[in-house]
Enzyme design. Structure first.
Site, PDB file in Angstrom:
ATOM      1  N   SER A 155       0.831  -1.198   0.000  1.00 17.71           N
ATOM      2  CA  SER A 155       0.000   0.000   0.000  1.00 17.71           C
ATOM      3  C   SER A 155       0.875   1.262   0.000  1.00 17.71           C
ATOM      4  O   SER A 155       1.743   1.401  -0.861  1.00 17.71           O
ATOM      5  CB  SER A 155      -0.926  -0.065   1.224  1.00 17.71           C
ATOM      6  OG  SER A 155      -1.901   0.918   1.160  1.00 17.71           O
ATOM      7  N   ASP A 320      -8.960  -6.608  -4.248  1.00 20.27           N
ATOM      8  CA  ASP A 320      -8.561  -5.303  -3.707  1.00 20.27           C
ATOM      9  C   ASP A 320      -9.124  -4.211  -4.608  1.00 20.27           C
ATOM     10  O   ASP A 320      -8.719  -4.080  -5.761  1.00 20.27           O
ATOM     11  CB  ASP A 320      -7.027  -5.228  -3.650  1.00 20.27           C
ATOM     12  CG  ASP A 320      -6.515  -3.919  -3.057  1.00 20.27           C
ATOM     13  OD1 ASP A 320      -7.335  -3.014  -2.781  1.00 20.27           O
ATOM     14  OD2 ASP A 320      -5.292  -3.818  -2.861  1.00 20.27           O
ATOM     15  N   HIS A 353      -7.957  -5.248   0.094  1.00 21.85           N
ATOM     16  CA  HIS A 353      -6.678  -4.552   0.240  1.00 21.85           C
ATOM     17  C   HIS A 353      -5.855  -5.150   1.390  1.00 21.85           C
ATOM     18  O   HIS A 353      -4.628  -5.210   1.326  1.00 21.85           O
ATOM     19  CB  HIS A 353      -6.941  -3.066   0.467  1.00 21.85           C
ATOM     20  CG  HIS A 353      -5.713  -2.226   0.460  1.00 21.85           C
ATOM     21  ND1 HIS A 353      -4.812  -2.248  -0.572  1.00 21.85           N
ATOM     22  CD2 HIS A 353      -5.223  -1.339   1.374  1.00 21.85           C
ATOM     23  CE1 HIS A 353      -3.814  -1.405  -0.298  1.00 21.85           C
ATOM     24  NE2 HIS A 353      -4.038  -0.851   0.868  1.00 21.85           N
TER      25      HIS A 353
END
Lengths: 380, 200
Positions: A155, A320, A353
């Site tokens: 991320s 995600d 995610h």
């Protein structure tokens, strides 16, 4: 060999003080600061086996292990970092740190500004991913690490890995960019702004100087975390875990917690607002929004990546939607166009995610295989 | 496994067509055996593409850069004319978008190498005459579980090339490990083509 239960054991956080001013992208200057970090494993004689772990929005330096044997929770990536694990501490010297602006020991809005004797609060400067990378490079200097065997992050952490490869091409052998993006989409910035608005409009926020008021903008933080959490999970994953399950078996025709998902989100929000700093949350989301390594190059991400000499592993997760596989493929496409070596895995997962923190089998296999290659290269 | 110095005969023939130090894209790269060999013996640079994450992992283990992707949706990750050779080995017959991939290969690459089992091979024809879909060494599936949906013979492939302005630079037809020169469409079980865009 595939024992994922072993741990680095009891660990201790360390502090590195820096008194050389850090010039930030915003134009502000941080005259001095400290970074809180942890290390696991042993740096080899050639200093070639070091790995930097960059954290995401709410992460910190406590990547693996426990501070005391009876700690309930281990570090945030303990399932991936440890002896015999994919980021194998028997082979690598692993460094995790809390980024500038954080609230876990590195200098941030809740730290005391030595110039005033008061918490920085609203006066703490906005920090960007390139700023972080520069501060991390100073930590690398301090630890005697000339070149990282790998810089790894998921991320927002993946953005730091990418930025490292661009800003310090000679200091990164491999960049592992997981569940990330070359820059945020309008939708992503929108989510971040709703989270920020929740905090900024909380009466307990006091323009960021709530410390002196003995207040904590809990409601804002809680809402920000609840919203964020929804975007970290997939619809399927949430459905699988909670469905329409009710806490008491039937509708109560009111506005208290009824569905299990409400209970879960409120619990996550409450827990988060107990330990996370509202100003840090604002800063982290801004760092995400501003990340755009191609901005000064006519939006040409290929030109930005051409400078890199690292080899890359990019990974994404099918469910995600916050940082979708399409976004990772943009990175891959740019890397190929820039003539870089890249491995790309698109992992089947229901974890959304958050999957970058989970152990979906193909993900673990890919990480293990790639890092084995890294270890062999540096004779770790 | 992939680090072995000997390559499967059909892959060796492809490898022989690849120029040293060239850029290679291997579509449906499997465990990366071809690229691994080419990296070590011909210093090529390139990527494998495979649909299966387990094959991506095998490639990483073999030191090959693999990109997980679906060939059916095209080669959007790759810019025009990035590669000297684009390889599609024994995969075209299993694809839905057969024509599209052929065109895409020559968009991203200067030359394409395509290999496929020749449906016109006499043993296949013989099994059909006996009333059954062929099952052989190069097509080891029953009709009900075969991934192969677009069968062709030499002439069919060449017609598809012609239709798309693609010329055949070289053709080799093999049976087991022998090259077949006489009656190739009847006696050859595996076809190898090196093709490129028509000039102009």
């Amino acid at each position: 060999m595939s024992d994922l239960t072993r741990s680095v054991g009891i660990v201790e956080a360390q502090i590195a003080e820096f008194d050389t001013p850090l010039h930030l992208a915003s134009g502000a200057v941080l005259p001095a600061y400290q970074l809180c970090f942890e290390t696991y494993g042993t740096l080899n004689a050639a200093r070639s086996n070091a790995i930097l772990i960059c954290h995401a929005l709410s992460g910190h330096h406590h990547v693996a292990g426990r501070y005391a044997a009876d700690d309930k929770a281990a570090g945030w990536w303990d399932n991936m970092v440890g002896p015999g694990k994919p980021i194998d501490t028997n082979r690598f010297f692993v460094v995790g740190l809390n980024n500038l602006g954080g609230c876990h020991g590195s200098t941030g809005p809740s730290s005391i500004n030595p110039a005033t004797g008061q918490p920085w609060g609203s006066t703490f400067p906005v920090v960007t991913v390139p700023d972080w990378v520069r501060s991390q490079a100073r930590l690398a200097d301090r630890l005697g690490i000339e070149r990282w065997a790998a810089v790894i992050g998921g991320s927002l952490g993946g953005m730091q890995a990418l930025q490292w490869s661009i800003d310090y091409p000679d200091r990164v052998a491999h960049a592992l960019v997981i569940a990330s993006a070359p820059k945020l989409s309008a939708q992503n910035i929108a989510f971040n702004d709703v989270a920020r608005q929740a905090i900024l409009t909380d009466p307990d926020f006091h323009g960021g100087d709530f410390y002196a008021q003995d207040a904590i903008p809990r409601r804002g933080l809680r809402l920000a975390r609840m919203l964020g959490h929804i975007t970290y999970l997939s619809d399927d994953g949430m459905g699988e875990k909670f469905g329409r399950m009710l806490k008491s078996g039937d509708y109560q025709f009111g506005f208290e917690v009824e569905f299990e998902i409400e209970s879960y989100l409120r619990y996550q929000g409450d827990k988060f607002s107990d330990y996370f700093d509202a100003n840090t949350y604002l800063l982290m989301t801004k760092a995400l929004d501003y990340f755009d390594p191609a901005k000064d190059l006519n939006d040409d991400i290929v030109a930005a990546l051409r400078k890199a000499t690292a080899r890359f592993m990019v990974a994404s997760f099918t469910s995600d939607w916050r940082f979708s596989p399409e976004r990772s493929r943009e990175i891959v496409k740019a890397l190929v166009a820039a003539d870089k070596e890249v491995v790309y895995g698109e992992i089947e997962s229901v974890h959304g995610h958050d999957a970058f923190l989970m152990l979906d089998e193909p993900y673990v296999k890919l990480m293990r295989a790639y890092l084995n290659r890294v270890a062999e290269e540096v004779n770790a | 496994m992939s680090a072995a110095n000997t390559l499967r005969a059909d892959l060796q023939l492809i490898a022989d067509w690849v120029a040293p130090s060239s850029r290679v894209l291997d579509l449906g790269c499997g465990d990366g055996a071809l690229l691994s060999w080419l990296n070590r013996h011909k210093a090529v640079r390139g990527y494998g593409v495979d649909f299966d994450v387990n094959n991506v992992v095998r490639c990483v283990e073999a030191g090959v850069n693999a990109i997980q992707g679906n060939l059916e949706t095209g080669l959007a990750e790759f810019e025009d004319q990035r590669f000297d050779h684009v390889v599609l080995s024994q995969t075209i017959q299993a694809m839905h978008n057969t024509e599209q991939i052929l065109v895409e290969m020559l968009r991203v690459g200067r030359e394409a190498i395509v290999t496929f089992p020749n449906f016109g091979y006499w043993e296949n024809r013989w099994q059909i005459l006996q009333g059954h879909m062929p099952v052989s060494e190069t097509i080891p599936y029953e009709w009900y579980n075969t991934p192969n949906i677009h069968w062709c013979m030499l002439g069919d492939f060449e017609a598809l090339c012609a239709k798309n302005g693609i010329r055949v630079l070289e053709r080799v037809v093999m049976n087991e490990e022998k090259r077949i020169h006489f009656l190739p469409n009847l006696r050859g079980s595996l076809a190898f083509y090196r093709v490129a865009r028509q000039p102009g």
